[in-house]
Enzyme design. Structure first.
Site, PDB file in Angstrom:
ATOM      1  N   ASP A  75      34.695   0.548   9.796  1.00 21.26           N
ATOM      2  CA  ASP A  75      33.371   1.154   9.898  1.00 21.26           C
ATOM      3  C   ASP A  75      33.557   2.604  10.330  1.00 21.26           C
ATOM      4  OD1 ASP A  75      30.699   1.673  10.164  1.00 21.26           O
ATOM      5  OD2 ASP A  75      30.314   0.107  11.662  1.00 21.26           O
ATOM      6  N   GLU A 113      31.313   1.138   5.232  1.00 16.54           N
ATOM      7  CA  GLU A 113      31.708  -0.095   5.905  1.00 16.54           C
ATOM      8  C   GLU A 113      32.307  -1.057   4.889  1.00 16.54           C
ATOM      9  OE1 GLU A 113      29.292  -3.194   8.586  1.00 16.54           O
ATOM     10  OE2 GLU A 113      28.146  -1.496   7.873  1.00 16.54           O
TER      11      GLU A 113
HETATM   12 MG    MG Z   1      29.325   3.341  10.488  1.00 15.92          MG
END
Ligand code: MG
EC number: 2.7.7.7
Length: 489
Positions: free
Chosen positions: A11, A106
């Site tokens: 992420d 992500e």
């Molecule tokens: Mg992020």
């Protein structure tokens, strides 16, 4: 069950805001808020410096401005974000063919299916974990070197735990959860940490006296199914015990984005149903925008009291990610469905996806700016920017004489083409521009017939600010610059 934490969840940290800080040296270390800046705008991402002031994503931009009045408020530049995203995703695909992209920043990666798979399979558990750690640290370093951005990574034996680990790793970190330790890590967490446990489920669990995952894990599957219904109860029961064998599914070309909700009590009231559709449309739009895309066909799904399920769809003239347009279309579609007798489930989706183009963005921005101007006129409260502090002028009030119709009044088609907008000389905060003599820069703000530009590039020191008339012929919109020079330069 895996013995090595070979599923990773990556992420990017405060992605949109980090791209802006990398692109604009004067914003590094400062609160940066990226989102819709018009009267109804919502924050999509903010930098960690802005979070200190309490600013959060999905918050109304107007609220953010009150909390953090000296932040830099910028329109999203999807072209720039997508370029960075593509770089990162390509690096992940070098590690495995199994990359499941969840949004623009992500993804899950199954390392066991890639070039390191054989080594991971042959390693003793402890060695395997060390190898994963080394792969992930290299990956994080490579991403930072090539994109100037930081990523957080969680590695575990399942998607569930990898995602929880990456959350703990934020920002700019790496957390491994070795297989076998799932329940130890999950136990003390609040039930909301589990996927699929939203506010409604949390309420039900709370009423039963269950606050932590450990407490839920102690209940039998039967008890949870009684509390939450069969399918949901069974799912939550597995997750609470750290059991998750969902595979990593490559999903590069998602054809649609949709959200749905099951209701504990059948919805019977028509107004309530329409209200729920609005809420679902808003959620669907947030997902759509997270992937930087727009869609042309709006779909609703309705499951009636007797479990009959039907869908209705309508195709718009052009792609949109406008919440108002999607909600209005969903309501129109609901009018074609017999809603009497009670509704168990509602869904709203968008398909025929298109990549967000600069044109869409400007049309949408112009519409929002026009609406914001109306709001501002109604509120009739204009504050003079404090010249000492160099604040960014209000964007909404900026586009003084925008005449564009709100996007979507004609069934979702962007209201104006890029050419038309260029003719109107709309300058949006954050936008890339070039001045014929002074070179590349970005719009810091505009208003009262003037536009303020800061002249700096990703590899320059913080730049100087100059103000021009909005129709200065020397000033033109331009494409985003790469955050790092290409490797062979
Ligand atoms: Mg992020």
């Amino acid at each position: 069950m895996r013995t090595v934490p070979s599923i990773i969840h990556l992420d990017m940290d405060a992605f949109f805001a980090s791209v802006e800080q990398a692109a604009k040296p004067s914003l590094r270390g400062k609160p940066v808020i990226v989102g819709g800046l018009g009267g109804r705008g919502v924050v999509s991402t903010c930098s960690y410096e802005a979070r200190v002031f309490g600013v959060r994503s999905a918050m109304a931009t107007a609220v953010a401005r009150r909390l953090c009045p000296n932040g830099a408020y910028l329109w999203p530049r999807f072209t720039a974000y997508r370029a960075c995203s593509e770089q990162v995703m390509a690096m992940l695909r070098a590690l495995s063919p199994l990359v499941e992209q969840l949004s623009v920043d992500e993804a899950y990666v199954d390392l066991a299916a890639g070039p390191y798979g054989p080594a991971l399979a042959a390693a003793a558990p402890g060695e395997g974990a060390e190898l994963v750690r080394a792969i992930c640290q290299d990956l994080r370093a490579d991403i930072e070197e090539r994109t100037a951005l930081t990523a957080s990574i969680g590695a575990a034996g399942s998607k569930l735990m990898a995602k929880i680990a990456s959350e703990q790793a934020k920002p700019d970190g790496l957390v491994l959860v070795n297989p076998g330790l799932e329940r130890t890590v999950l136990g003390p967490m609040a039930v909301r940490a589990l996927p699929g446990v939203g506010p409604a489920t949390e309420q039900v669990l709370r009423r039963a006296g269950l606050m932590t995952v450990a407490e839920v894990a102690e209940l039998s599957e039967e008890e949870l199914m009684r509390l939450l219904g069969k399918a949901h109860g069974a799912g939550v029961s597995l997750m609470a015990r750290g059991l998750d064998d969902r595979p990593v599914v490559p999903d590069r070309d998602a054809k649609s984005v949709s959200v749905e909700d099951t209701y504990e009590v059948d919805l019977a009231d028509r107004d309530r149903i329409l209200h729920e559709l609005d809420i679902l449309a808003a959620r669907c739009v947030r997902r759509l925008q997270a992937t930087g895309r727009s869609g042309r066909t709006v779909v609703i799904k309705v499951r009636r009291f007797d479990f009959s399920t039907l869908t209705r769809s309508e195709t718009l003239r052009g792609p949109t990610d406008d919440e108002g347009v999607i909600a209005a279309t969903a309501r129109r579609l609901a009018a074609q469905v017999n809603l009497t007798g009670g509704i168990r489930l509602l869904g709203v989706g968008v398909s025929q996806l298109a990549d967000f183009t600069q044109e869409d963005l400007f049309a949408q921005a112009a519409a929002e700016a026009a609406l914001a101007e109306l709001d501002a006129q109604e509120a009739a409260e204009e504050e003079e920017p404090d010249a000492e502090q160099e604040p960014l002028p209000e964007s909404g009030a900026a586009a003084g004489s925008v005449a564009a119709e709100p996007a979507g009044v004609e069934g979702g088609a962007p209201a104006a083409g890029a050419g038309q907008l260029a003719a109107q000389r709309i300058w949006l905060p954050g936008q890339d521009v070039t001045h014929r003599e002074l070179g590349p820069g970005w719009v810091q703000g505009s208003g009262v017939g003037r536009v303020t530009v800061r002249f700096e590039t990703p590899d320059s020191p913080p730049g100087r600010v100059r103000t021009f008339l909005v129709d200065d012929p020397e000033l033109t919109p331009s494409d985003p610059l790469p955050l790092r020079p290409p490797p062979d330069a």
